[in-house]
Design a protein around this motif. Structure first.
Motif, mmCIF file in Angstrom:
data_model
loop_
_atom_site.group_PDB
_atom_site.id
_atom_site.type_symbol
_atom_site.label_atom_id
_atom_site.label_comp_id
_atom_site.label_asym_id
_atom_site.label_seq_id
_atom_site.Cartn_x
_atom_site.Cartn_y
_atom_site.Cartn_z
ATOM 1 N N TRP A 142 0.704 -1.287 0.001
ATOM 2 C CA TRP A 142 0.108 0.128 0.021
ATOM 3 C C TRP A 142 0.621 1.345 -0.003
ATOM 4 O O TRP A 142 0.551 2.455 -1.066
ATOM 5 C CB TRP A 142 -1.093 0.063 1.310
ATOM 6 C CG TRP A 142 -1.696 1.308 1.261
ATOM 7 C CD1 TRP A 142 -1.224 2.143 2.185
ATOM 8 C CD2 TRP A 142 -2.453 1.849 0.711
ATOM 9 N NE1 TRP A 142 -2.224 3.472 1.949
ATOM 10 C CE2 TRP A 142 -3.309 3.179 1.143
ATOM 11 C CE3 TRP A 142 -3.745 1.256 -0.019
ATOM 12 C CZ2 TRP A 142 -4.597 3.906 0.440
ATOM 13 C CZ3 TRP A 142 -4.910 1.556 -0.581
ATOM 14 C CH2 TRP A 142 -5.373 2.551 -0.348
ATOM 15 N N LYS A 143 1.767 1.637 1.430
ATOM 16 C CA LYS A 143 2.580 2.191 0.717
ATOM 17 C C LYS A 143 3.462 3.034 -0.434
ATOM 18 O O LYS A 143 3.848 3.633 -0.284
ATOM 19 C CB LYS A 143 4.067 1.889 2.249
ATOM 20 C CG LYS A 143 3.185 2.426 3.924
ATOM 21 C CD LYS A 143 3.892 2.337 4.458
ATOM 22 C CE LYS A 143 3.088 2.108 5.860
ATOM 23 N NZ LYS A 143 4.219 1.809 7.133
ATOM 24 N N ARG A 146 0.987 4.292 -3.380
ATOM 25 C CA ARG A 146 -0.293 4.621 -2.428
ATOM 26 C C ARG A 146 0.331 5.635 -1.148
ATOM 27 O O ARG A 146 -0.472 5.967 -0.155
ATOM 28 C CB ARG A 146 -1.608 4.915 -2.145
ATOM 29 C CG ARG A 146 -2.822 3.932 -3.075
ATOM 30 C CD ARG A 146 -2.933 4.303 -3.687
ATOM 31 N NE ARG A 146 -4.231 5.406 -3.097
ATOM 32 C CZ ARG A 146 -4.570 6.646 -4.150
ATOM 33 N NH1 ARG A 146 -3.692 7.144 -4.985
ATOM 34 N NH2 ARG A 146 -5.765 7.235 -3.553
ATOM 35 N N ASP A 148 0.829 8.868 -0.584
ATOM 36 C CA ASP A 148 0.707 10.092 -0.032
ATOM 37 C C ASP A 148 -0.891 9.884 0.675
ATOM 38 O O ASP A 148 -1.800 10.449 1.119
ATOM 39 C CB ASP A 148 0.414 10.793 -1.277
ATOM 40 C CG ASP A 148 1.928 11.375 -1.401
ATOM 41 O OD1 ASP A 148 2.967 11.470 -0.948
ATOM 42 O OD2 ASP A 148 1.964 11.794 -2.980
ATOM 43 N N ALA A 149 -1.389 8.802 0.804
ATOM 44 C CA ALA A 149 -2.774 8.370 1.024
ATOM 45 C C ALA A 149 -2.297 7.639 1.421
ATOM 46 O O ALA A 149 -2.573 5.890 2.165
ATOM 47 C CB ALA A 149 -3.451 7.929 0.433
ATOM 48 N N PRO A 150 -2.066 7.925 3.637
ATOM 49 C CA PRO A 150 -2.268 6.602 4.700
ATOM 50 C C PRO A 150 -3.587 6.254 5.556
ATOM 51 O O PRO A 150 -4.889 6.082 4.733
ATOM 52 C CB PRO A 150 -2.411 7.796 5.791
ATOM 53 C CG PRO A 150 -1.844 8.851 5.623
ATOM 54 C CD PRO A 150 -2.259 8.855 4.193
ATOM 55 N N LEU A 151 -3.697 4.516 5.237
ATOM 56 C CA LEU A 151 -4.254 3.904 5.637
ATOM 57 C C LEU A 151 -5.341 3.489 6.542
ATOM 58 O O LEU A 151 -5.425 4.311 7.497
ATOM 59 C CB LEU A 151 -4.338 2.233 5.961
ATOM 60 C CG LEU A 151 -4.453 1.595 4.151
ATOM 61 C CD1 LEU A 151 -3.592 0.216 4.863
ATOM 62 C CD2 LEU A 151 -5.224 1.295 3.297
ATOM 63 N N THR A 152 -6.588 3.917 6.687
ATOM 64 C CA THR A 152 -7.488 4.940 7.644
ATOM 65 C C THR A 152 -7.751 2.920 8.737
ATOM 66 O O THR A 152 -8.598 3.536 9.202
ATOM 67 C CB THR A 152 -9.428 4.941 6.787
ATOM 68 O OG1 THR A 152 -9.679 4.658 6.328
ATOM 69 C CG2 THR A 152 -9.146 6.310 6.226
ATOM 70 N N GLN A 158 -10.502 1.579 1.044
ATOM 71 C CA GLN A 158 -9.127 2.292 0.351
ATOM 72 C C GLN A 158 -8.188 1.527 -0.781
ATOM 73 O O GLN A 158 -8.033 1.668 -1.678
ATOM 74 C CB GLN A 158 -8.457 2.291 1.392
ATOM 75 C CG GLN A 158 -8.937 4.326 1.773
ATOM 76 C CD GLN A 158 -8.344 4.343 2.824
ATOM 77 O OE1 GLN A 158 -8.313 3.870 3.921
ATOM 78 N NE2 GLN A 158 -6.769 5.419 2.128
ATOM 79 N N GLU A 161 -8.388 0.781 -4.303
ATOM 80 C CA GLU A 161 -7.781 1.766 -5.091
ATOM 81 C C GLU A 161 -6.411 1.321 -5.943
ATOM 82 O O GLU A 161 -6.385 2.357 -6.857
ATOM 83 C CB GLU A 161 -7.453 3.012 -3.847
ATOM 84 C CG GLU A 161 -9.096 4.111 -3.775
ATOM 85 C CD GLU A 161 -7.941 4.968 -2.897
ATOM 86 O OE1 GLU A 161 -7.358 5.269 -2.729
ATOM 87 O OE2 GLU A 161 -9.008 5.577 -1.755
ATOM 88 N N GLU A 216 -14.761 12.213 -10.948
ATOM 89 C CA GLU A 216 -14.906 11.858 -9.248
ATOM 90 C C GLU A 216 -16.040 11.217 -8.416
ATOM 91 O O GLU A 216 -16.202 10.492 -7.446
ATOM 92 C CB GLU A 216 -14.770 12.880 -8.915
ATOM 93 C CG GLU A 216 -13.533 13.956 -9.247
ATOM 94 C CD GLU A 216 -13.103 15.254 -7.918
ATOM 95 O OE1 GLU A 216 -11.700 15.666 -7.912
ATOM 96 O OE2 GLU A 216 -14.184 15.891 -7.925
#
Length: 327
Positions: A142-143, A146, A148-152, A158, A161, A216
């Motif tokens: 994931w890192k 992605r 710039d998009a931390p996992l929630t 997510q 994505e 979007e």
């Protein structure tokens, strides 16, 4: 009765061809003064053509010692070569290069078997969300894709994505086990630019004139391309089938001068990922429902390429540098 006669005729034809082949081998040895293994090594350059011929000669020999040579442990290769030289009564002083050439071939042959065992072990190991190492690899994936998009959270939409089907990627690894994750992470880390570009392309809408606002509102599974991670796991299945069927011997015997390793397999996987992406775009599918048809067509194309004993799919380490070549 007709089927019985046909089978009987085929059996006698087989025996005749086998006897004729052995007779020709015996005559050729008397004329040339060299056994079949010598002739193969002296008449072929290092690579798949030579190693495949040596492998065939050993497997179909009437000698059990030669037959068993293709399945020895990698640590026993030198002893196996010594036994072969003794059995064939080959003078080492008069043939100093022969044992080196035979050893190089046998190292590749047993290395391929060893690689298949290693890959099979990873394929059979299921993803375990309770295993910290498995979870760490998944988070690294994931890192990398992605950053710039931390996992929630661990269970989240997510994951879609980057092309997983649901909220928890572990369910998508069932078919290929841990091998699917290993390959995806290898590709993402070792050829990050290509992986990110493919991920970006896979999420693009079919019609470039679609407004940003319209785009979007779309969900990721309606993107024109495909689900990146799911396709990545599917290409792992394709690479595995090429390896297990022996089709990859041509490629690996040409690119691995010694023992083929897991790195060589993952390097090949990276090549297949990029080639499939290009092939997918060229095919211009209407939707994801055409995936199986295009995948099968791609598989056949790769098999056709591997029929050439001089073929190397990806001779370079970095997937971004690889291309088809004839050695």
């Amino acid at each position: 009765m007709k089927h019985f006669l046909r089978a009987l005729i085929q059996f006698f034809v087989f025996l005749y061809c086998k006897c004729l082949w052995r007779t020709l081998k015996s005559v050729t040895r008397k004329v040339t003064g060299r056994c079949e293994l010598q002739r193969i090594c002296y008449n072929n350059k290092p690579g798949a053509r030579r190693t495949l011929k040596i492998e065939s000669s050993l497997k179909f020999s009437k000698s059990e010692l030669l037959q068993s040579a293709v399945s020895v442990h990698p640590d026993s290769v030198e002893k196996a070569i010594d036994d072969i030289m003794t059995l064939k009564k080959i003078n080492l002083d008069a043939n100093p290069q022969l044992s080196i050439s035979l050893q190089a071939c046998l190292v590749q042959i047993v290395g391929y078997r060893s690689l298949l065992g290693e890959v099979e072990k990873l394929r059979r190991e299921p993803y375990d969300c309770e295993n910290p190492e498995h979870e760490d690899m998944l988070l690294k994936l994931w890192k990398t894709l992605r950053p710039d998009a931390p996992l929630t959270g661990r269970i989240t939409k997510q994951w879609c994505e980057i092309g997983f089907q649901g909220n928890d990627p572990k369910t998508d690894f069932r078919g290929m086990g841990l091998l699917g994750l290993h390959n995806l992470l290898y590709f993402a880390e070792h050829d990050k630019a290509a992986a990110l570009q493919m991920l970006h392309d896979s999420l693009q809408p079919r019609h470039s004139k679609m407004s940003k606002a319209d785009w979007e509102k779309k969900t990721f599974d309606k993107a024109i391309g495909y689900s990146f991670a799911i396709v990545g796991i599917n290409i792992t299945d394709l690479a595995y089938s090429l390896l297990s069927s022996g089709a990859l011997k041509t490629h690996l015997y040409n690119v691995a001068p010694e023992m083929p390793s897991l790195m060589h397999f993952q390097q090949t996987y990276s090549y297949l990922m990029q080639e499939f992406h290009t092939f997918w775009v060229e095919q211009d599918p209407c939707d994801i429902m055409e995936f199986n048809r295009i995948r099968n067509k791609f598989h056949k194309r790769v098999l056709k390429q591997l029929n050439d004993p001089n073929m190397a799919l990806c001779p370079h380490f970095a997937a971004s540098d690889i291309h088809l070549v004839n050695l």
